[in-house]
Design an enzyme around this catalytic site. Structure first.
Site, PDB file in Angstrom:
ATOM      1  N   THR A   1       9.641 -88.404 -44.497  1.00  0.00           N
ATOM      2  CA  THR A   1       8.365 -90.255 -45.191  1.00  0.00           C
ATOM      3  C   THR A   1       9.027 -89.984 -46.831  1.00  0.00           C
ATOM      4  O   THR A   1       8.699 -88.895 -46.847  1.00  0.00           O
ATOM      5  CB  THR A   1       7.580 -90.376 -44.691  1.00  0.00           C
ATOM      6  OG1 THR A   1       6.718 -88.766 -45.176  1.00  0.00           O
ATOM      7  CG2 THR A   1       7.326 -89.962 -43.554  1.00  0.00           C
TER       8      THR A   1
ATOM      9  N   GLU B   1       8.611 -84.506 -47.146  1.00  0.00           N
ATOM     10  CA  GLU B   1       8.094 -85.817 -47.441  1.00  0.00           C
ATOM     11  C   GLU B   1       8.131 -85.973 -48.647  1.00  0.00           C
ATOM     12  O   GLU B   1       8.664 -85.161 -49.248  1.00  0.00           O
ATOM     13  CB  GLU B   1       6.191 -86.018 -47.339  1.00  0.00           C
ATOM     14  CG  GLU B   1       5.651 -84.748 -47.344  1.00  0.00           C
ATOM     15  CD  GLU B   1       4.309 -84.641 -47.738  1.00  0.00           C
ATOM     16  OE1 GLU B   1       3.964 -85.722 -46.626  1.00  0.00           O
ATOM     17  OE2 GLU B   1       4.106 -83.616 -48.485  1.00  0.00           O
ATOM     18  N   CYS B   2       8.592 -87.141 -49.054  1.00  0.00           N
ATOM     19  CA  CYS B   2       9.692 -87.968 -50.492  1.00  0.00           C
ATOM     20  C   CYS B   2      10.163 -86.284 -51.207  1.00  0.00           C
ATOM     21  O   CYS B   2      11.230 -86.640 -50.143  1.00  0.00           O
ATOM     22  CB  CYS B   2       7.900 -87.630 -51.309  1.00  0.00           C
ATOM     23  SG  CYS B   2       8.849 -88.058 -52.850  1.00  0.00           S
ATOM     24  N   GLY B   3      10.096 -85.441 -52.092  1.00  0.00           N
ATOM     25  CA  GLY B   3      11.317 -84.387 -51.747  1.00  0.00           C
ATOM     26  C   GLY B   3      12.280 -83.826 -50.972  1.00  0.00           C
ATOM     27  O   GLY B   3      12.952 -84.111 -50.939  1.00  0.00           O
TER      28      GLY B   3
END
Length: 452
Positions: free
Chosen positions: A437, A332-334
Site C-alpha cells: 500500500t 507500505e509506501c517505500g
C-alpha cells in the site's frame, strides 16, 4: 469506590500554523527538563514518523503518536497510559492547533485540539511574531476563544527581533490576558536539517546530542521552566482503554535500516504485547528475512535515496522472493516500492527492485500525495490480522507509472473521495501472498462500532 488514578500533568505544545517553532520548543523543553532531572513523556499529535524520533532522543523515552481521526478513544486512552510514572507529559501538535479534516474520524478531525481536550491538557502556544508586535495578542486571544473545550494557558514568543519588539508583543499579550512564558530571539545555528518529508531523521543527524543540549540551554535561558511546568494539568487516568491490537503473525521479520524505518512504535508495541517476536533485518546490508518468520513487513522510508545499493542486494532479493512463495509479505509506501518491479530515481535512472509486484514508480516527476486514508480490503489480508477497515495516511512524492496487480483495497481520503492508489495484491503459486500500500497503517479496525 476508589478514586481514579491521576496521570502526570501534561501540556500540548501547539501553534497557529506550521513552521512556527513547535518542534524547536518541544525539543528544547524536553532537553531542559531532562537536564533538570525530570522524567518527561513525549507524544506527537497526528501522523508523523520523524518528530517522535527526535522526542525520544531528547527525553530518553519513546514518543507515541496520538491521532483523533484514525484512533478510537479507547486506543488513545491506552497509548496515553504509557505516561504513568513520568513527572510531566509534553505533546507536540501538528500544523495549526485546530487544523484537521472536514469529515470526522474515530475521535475527531485529527486536530491537535482534539487530543488536548480529550486528555485535559492545557495548550502552550508558540507564536512566530516575525512581522508583528501587539497583534500577537489578538492572534492568541482568537486561539483562546475558538473552542470552549481547549484552554490556552500561556504563550512563548518566537523569532523575537529585539528587546523593543518583545516589549511591544508582550503588551499585546497583556491586553489579551495571556501570560508570556518565554521569548526566543532569532537563531539560525540551532535549526534542524530538513528533507522533502520534513526533518531529516534523528539517526542521520550528526552531533545530535550537542544540538539537543544547545536547544535545551536556549530554552532554559529564555523561558520560565518552573511556570511552564506549573501550567500542566493532571487529568484522570483513561477509563476504558482498548486491548492491544492483535499481531498479524507470531514471528514478524521487520526491515529496519536507513531505507526502511517508518513504522509507528505503537504497532510494534502491540505486536509484542500480543506475543509476537520481532525479527529485524537490514535490506541495505543485503540481509534476507529470517527464514523462521511467519510474515515479512517492509516499512516506509527512503528507498529512492538508496535505490542503486538496494537494487544490487541479491541476498535480500533472493531471500525475499523465496520467502514470498509460501508466506505473506507486506510493504507500505517505500516498502511497497521496493516490492515492485522497478523504481526510477530523480535523475531518470530505473533501478530493478524485488519484482514481487508489477508496480513501477518514478521520482523523475515528483508529485506530492498527502492525506488520511480509509481502506477496506477486498479480502482478508494476513498482514492486517483480517481487519475490515484500515485507517492510515499517505505522504510521498512518487508517481505510479504501472500498477498492474489486483487492487488490495477500496481506498478513500478523509472526505470519502476515491483514491487511485489502491495498493496491490498478488497470490503466489505455493500459497504465499504479497501485498503493498502507499498508505501507512495507523489503526486496523474490525468495523464494529466505527464510523463508515
Amino acid at each position: 469506590m476508589m478514586a481514579p488514578k491521576l496521570m502526570p500533568p501534561g501540556l500540548m505544545i501547539a501553534a497557529p500554523a506550521s513552521s512556527s517553532g513547535k518542534t524547536t520548543v518541544m525539543l528544547g523543553l524536553l532537553a531542559a527538563f531532562r537536564a533538570a532531572g525530570l522524567r518527561v513523556q513525549p507524544f506527537k499529535s497526528g501522523p508523523d514518523y520523524i518528530d517522535p524520533a527526535f522526542h525520544a532522543a531528547a527525553s530518553r523515552r519513546q514518543s507515541l503518536n496520538l491521532d483523533s481521526w484514525a484512533m478510537t478513544p479507547g486506543h488513545i486512552a491506552r497509548l496515553r497510559s504509557v505516561a504513568a510514572g513520568a513527572d510531566l507529559v509534553l505533546a507536540e501538535g501538528s500544523m495549526g492547533l485546530f487544523d484537521g479534516v472536514a469529515q470526522p474520524g474515530e475521535s475527531g478531525s485529527g486536530a491537535s485540539a482534539d487530543i488536548a481536550a480529550a486528555a485535559g491538557w492545557p495548550v502552550l502556544a508558540v507564536l512566530d511574531i516575525s512581522g508583528q508586535a501587539q497583534t500577537a495578542g489578538a492572534l492568541a486571544l482568537g486561539l483562546a476563544r475558538f473552542r470552549e473545550d481547549t484552554r490556552i494557558a500561556g504563550v512563548i514568543l518566537n523569532r523575537v527581533a529585539s528587546p523593543r519588539h518583545e516589549a511591544l508583543a508582550r503588551a499585546g499579550l497583556d491586553a489579551a490576558g495571556l501570560p508570556v512564558l518565554g521569548a526566543l530571539p532569532r537563531r539560525t545555528d540551532l535549526s534542524l536539517p530538513e528533507r522533502h518529508l520534513g526533518l531529516v531523521q534523528a539517526t542521520e543527524t550528526p552531533e545530535l546530542e550537542a544540538l539537543l543540549s544547545g536547544l535545551g540551554r536556549f530554552i532554559a535561558d529564555h523561558c520560565d521552566l518552573a511556570a511552564i511546568r506549573a501550567l500542566g494539568d493532571s487529568s484522570s487516568a483513561p477509563h476504558a482503554p482498548n486491548a492491544p491490537l492483535q499481531p498479524p503473525a507470531a514471528r514478524i521479520a521487520l526491515a529496519q535500516d536507513a531505507a526502511f524505518s517508518f513504522i509507528y512504535p505503537h504497532l510494534i508495541a502491540d505486536w509484542r504485547a500480543g506475543g509476537a517476536t520481532i525479527l529485524p533485518f537490514s535490506p541495505l546490508a543485503d540481509q534476507a528475512p529470517d527464514p523462521s518468520a511467519d510474515l515479512v513487513w517492509l516499512p516506509g522510508g527512503y528507498p529512492e535515496l538508496h535505490a542503486p545499493r538496494l537494487s544490487g542486494c541479491e541476498s535480500f532479493r533472493n531471500g525475499l522472493q523465496s520467502f514470498a512463495r509460501t508466506r505473506p509479505v507486506h510493504g507500505e509506501c517505500g516498502g511497497y516500492m521496493a516490492l515492485g518491479a522497478g523504481l526510477t530515481d530523480a535523475e531518470g535512472t530505473r533501478w530493478p527492485m524485488a519484482g514481487l509486484l508489477g508496480l513501477e514508480t518514478s521520482f523523475a516527476k515528483r508529485r506530492m500525495h498527502l492525506g488520511y486514508r480509509l481502506a477496506r480490503p477486498h479480502q482478508q489480508i494476513k498482514a492486517f490480522s483480517g481487519a475490515t477497515r484500515l485507517r492510515g495516511h499517505e505522504f510521498h512524492y512518487a508517481t505510479i507509472t504501472a500498477q498492474p496487480d489486483a487492487p488490495l483495497a477500496e481506498v478513500q481520503d478523509a472526505t470519502g473521495a476515491a483514491v487511485p492508489e489502491t495498493g496491490s495484491l498478488r497470490h503466489m503459486q505455493e500459497g504465499g501472498m504479497v501485498s503493498g500500500t502507499f498508505f501507512h497503517l495507523i489503526a486496523p479496525q474490525s468495523g464494529k462500532g466505527t464510523r463508515a
